[in-house]
Design a protein around this motif. Structure first.
Motif, mmCIF file in Angstrom:
data_model
loop_
_atom_site.group_PDB
_atom_site.id
_atom_site.type_symbol
_atom_site.label_atom_id
_atom_site.label_comp_id
_atom_site.label_asym_id
_atom_site.label_seq_id
_atom_site.Cartn_x
_atom_site.Cartn_y
_atom_site.Cartn_z
ATOM 1 N N ALA A 1 0.827 -1.214 0.000
ATOM 2 C CA ALA A 1 0.000 0.000 0.000
ATOM 3 C C ALA A 1 0.857 1.257 0.000
ATOM 4 N N ALA A 2 1.966 1.238 0.730
ATOM 5 C CA ALA A 2 2.841 2.409 0.778
ATOM 6 C C ALA A 2 3.478 2.672 -0.575
ATOM 7 N N ALA A 3 3.890 1.609 -1.269
ATOM 8 C CA ALA A 3 4.488 1.800 -2.595
ATOM 9 C C ALA A 3 3.493 2.483 -3.533
ATOM 10 N N PHE A 4 2.261 2.025 -3.531
ATOM 11 C CA PHE A 4 1.253 2.643 -4.400
ATOM 12 C C PHE A 4 0.898 4.058 -3.936
ATOM 13 N N ARG A 5 0.939 4.306 -2.627
ATOM 14 C CA ARG A 5 0.672 5.657 -2.127
ATOM 15 C C ARG A 5 1.732 6.632 -2.646
ATOM 16 N N LEU A 6 2.986 6.197 -2.683
ATOM 17 C CA LEU A 6 4.048 7.063 -3.208
ATOM 18 C C LEU A 6 3.811 7.389 -4.676
ATOM 19 N N VAL A 7 3.300 6.410 -5.416
ATOM 20 C CA VAL A 7 2.976 6.641 -6.831
ATOM 21 C C VAL A 7 1.835 7.644 -6.946
ATOM 22 N N ASP A 8 0.781 7.436 -6.171
ATOM 23 C CA ASP A 8 -0.387 8.310 -6.234
ATOM 24 C C ASP A 8 -0.028 9.758 -5.897
ATOM 25 N N GLU A 9 0.917 9.937 -4.979
ATOM 26 C CA GLU A 9 1.271 11.280 -4.538
ATOM 27 C C GLU A 9 2.400 11.897 -5.366
ATOM 28 N N GLY A 10 2.811 11.185 -6.403
ATOM 29 C CA GLY A 10 3.829 11.717 -7.288
ATOM 30 C C GLY A 10 5.229 11.746 -6.701
ATOM 31 N N LEU A 11 5.463 10.971 -5.632
ATOM 32 C CA LEU A 11 6.783 10.957 -5.012
ATOM 33 C C LEU A 11 7.727 9.963 -5.681
ATOM 34 N N ALA A 12 7.176 9.025 -6.440
ATOM 35 C CA ALA A 12 7.997 8.033 -7.136
ATOM 36 C C ALA A 12 7.130 7.337 -8.170
ATOM 37 N N ASP A 13 7.773 6.830 -9.232
ATOM 38 C CA ASP A 13 7.031 5.953 -10.134
ATOM 39 C C ASP A 13 7.028 4.557 -9.526
ATOM 40 N N LEU A 14 6.250 3.642 -10.096
ATOM 41 C CA LEU A 14 6.100 2.330 -9.471
ATOM 42 C C LEU A 14 7.423 1.561 -9.399
ATOM 43 N N PRO A 15 8.255 1.548 -10.443
ATOM 44 C CA PRO A 15 9.524 0.835 -10.306
ATOM 45 C C PRO A 15 10.370 1.327 -9.133
ATOM 46 N N ARG A 16 10.438 2.640 -8.953
ATOM 47 C CA ARG A 16 11.248 3.153 -7.846
ATOM 48 C C ARG A 16 10.580 2.885 -6.505
ATOM 49 N N ALA A 17 9.269 3.079 -6.431
ATOM 50 C CA ALA A 17 8.566 2.849 -5.171
ATOM 51 C C ALA A 17 8.658 1.385 -4.762
ATOM 52 N N TRP A 18 8.480 0.484 -5.741
ATOM 53 C CA TRP A 18 8.515 -0.948 -5.409
ATOM 54 C C TRP A 18 9.937 -1.374 -5.027
#
Length: 394
Positions: free
Chosen positions: A307-324
């Motif tokens: 959930a945190a990885a996707f939250r970072l994507v939603d908030e524009g803090l990272a794309d999914l590859p970086r967040a994951w």
């Protein structure tokens, strides 16, 4: 779930590979990512991501004692924790067990009981479960016992923390909070106060104790760090003795010092999901935005990792590859695990299958074995039939 390694190809999914989302298949055989024609499972519309590597989780304490005075058998708690981790995409996890002056469920006796129970459970575990020891700094009298435990049980991760001042402050200002702390550790307020006094008496010997432990850990190849650093000075002190991993810095200054000297910073995924620290410390998102956080851990809640990885994507803090990568590749790198954290040929077959429509983890493959299967992904495996069906059903 399955006891035999799978031998199949996942097709049609969007796969995180080489740092990018790609439309390609992933083949699994003999517990590794491989090549070649194999029975296929159509996962069109799904995401296939590297298995989650969780460096610090204490949710098992809740499984062990759902209420402060209601303790359950360790084997039952480990089995429940193992399944909960796998159901949330975790394929490698460190259980954060205390080695504390507090005693009870966070003391050395409990740590040794947990380690023995995990050795029994290990062959049946869905995920790769390990133990991180959270060593309180004021445990000088346990030096020999701690090192013996680390050697015998092949502990590869220790963090130092110092909660003694907090306990002493509560003894003066908030006896109700102190009583709750004592009960959560499995003790009584009076016993807790006596333990605080014994720990305080060791203060002058703590610096030498930590240096001796650091030297021994270096010789054993144990990675070690510190937990809950309150400021940059504390982080610098731990870094200087070799405790390079900075876990849950309480203030930005501690994280900034860690970054300045090249120490990785870990923060809790629930902190990201909730929008801040439940203890009033620095917000993980602020550190991530400032480039001061390397990896996220479950802390007390496995579902928060994905959930945190996707939250970072939603908030524009990272794309999914970086967040994951913050919950897979980077944690594996921090622990020197070159065989996992990424999907690549020859690596351990650790995979998390997610339905992007609701971001639910519907399948987890750990070491090439099915650790969790549910929802639409389960229907896809069943629809595959033949050899893939037989292997998935084992």
């Amino acid at each position: 779930m399955s006891t035999a390694p799978l031998s199949l190809r996942l097709t049609g999914a969007t796969v995180l590979r080489d740092g990018a989302l790609q439309e390609r298949s992933v083949a699994v055989a003999e517990g590794r990512i491989t090549k070649g024609p194999l029975p296929a499972v159509d996962l069109s519309g799904y995401l296939v991501l590297p298995g989650i590597v969780d460096l610090h989780g204490d949710a098992f304490e809740r499984q062990l004692a759902p209420r402060p005075t209601a303790e359950l058998p360790l084997e039952m708690a480990l089995r429940a924790t193992d399944r909960e981790a796998a159901a949330n995409g975790v394929t490698t996890a460190w259980l954060a067990q205390g080695w504390s002056w507090e005693g009870g469920r966070r003391g050395p006796d409990q740590a040794e009981l947990l380690l023995r129970a995990l050795e029994e459970h290990g062959p049946r575990a869905a995920s790769d479960l390990r133990v991180q020891l959270r060593c309180e700094t004021h445990t000088v009298d346990t030096f020999d016992r701690l090192l013996d435990t680390v050697r015998r049980h092949r502990i590869d991760y220790v963090v130092f923390n110092n909660h003694l001042s907090e306990a002493a402050a509560l003894a003066e200002s908030d006896r109700d909070a102190l009583a709750h702390w004592a009960r959560s550790a499995g003790g009584t307020p009076d016993a807790h106060l006596r333990a605080v006094a014994r720990a305080q008496a060791q203060a002058r010997d703590v610096p030498r104790y930590l240096c001796r432990l650091a030297e021994a850990f270096d010789a054993l190849g144990v990675r070690y760090g510190s937990h809950d650093d309150p400021d940059g000075e504390t982080r610098e002190t731990f870094s200087m003795i070799g405790a390079k991993i900075c876990e849950f810095p309480q203030r930005r200054a501690a994280a900034a010092l860690a970054r300045a000297v090249g120490d990785p910073v870990l923060m809790g995924a629930p902190n990201v999901v909730r929008g801040g620290s439940q203890a009033g410390n620095v917000a993980a998102r602020d550190l991530i935005r400032a480039g001061l956080c390397d990896a996220l851990v479950s802390d007390y809640h496995y579902p928060s990792l994905a959930a945190a990885a996707f939250r970072l994507v939603d908030e524009g803090l990272a794309d999914l590859p970086r967040a994951w990568a913050m919950i897979s590749e980077r944690p594996a790198e921090i622990m020197g695990l070159a065989d996992r954290g990424r999907i690549d040929y020859g690596r351990r077959a650790d995979l998390t299958v997610i339905d992007p429509r609701n971001r639910a983890v519907e399948a987890t493959i750990a070491g090439g074995r099915l650790a969790h299967l549910s929802g639409g992904a389960a229907a896809r495996f069943l629809a595959a039939g033949g050899e893939a069906l037989a292997l998935a059903a084992e």
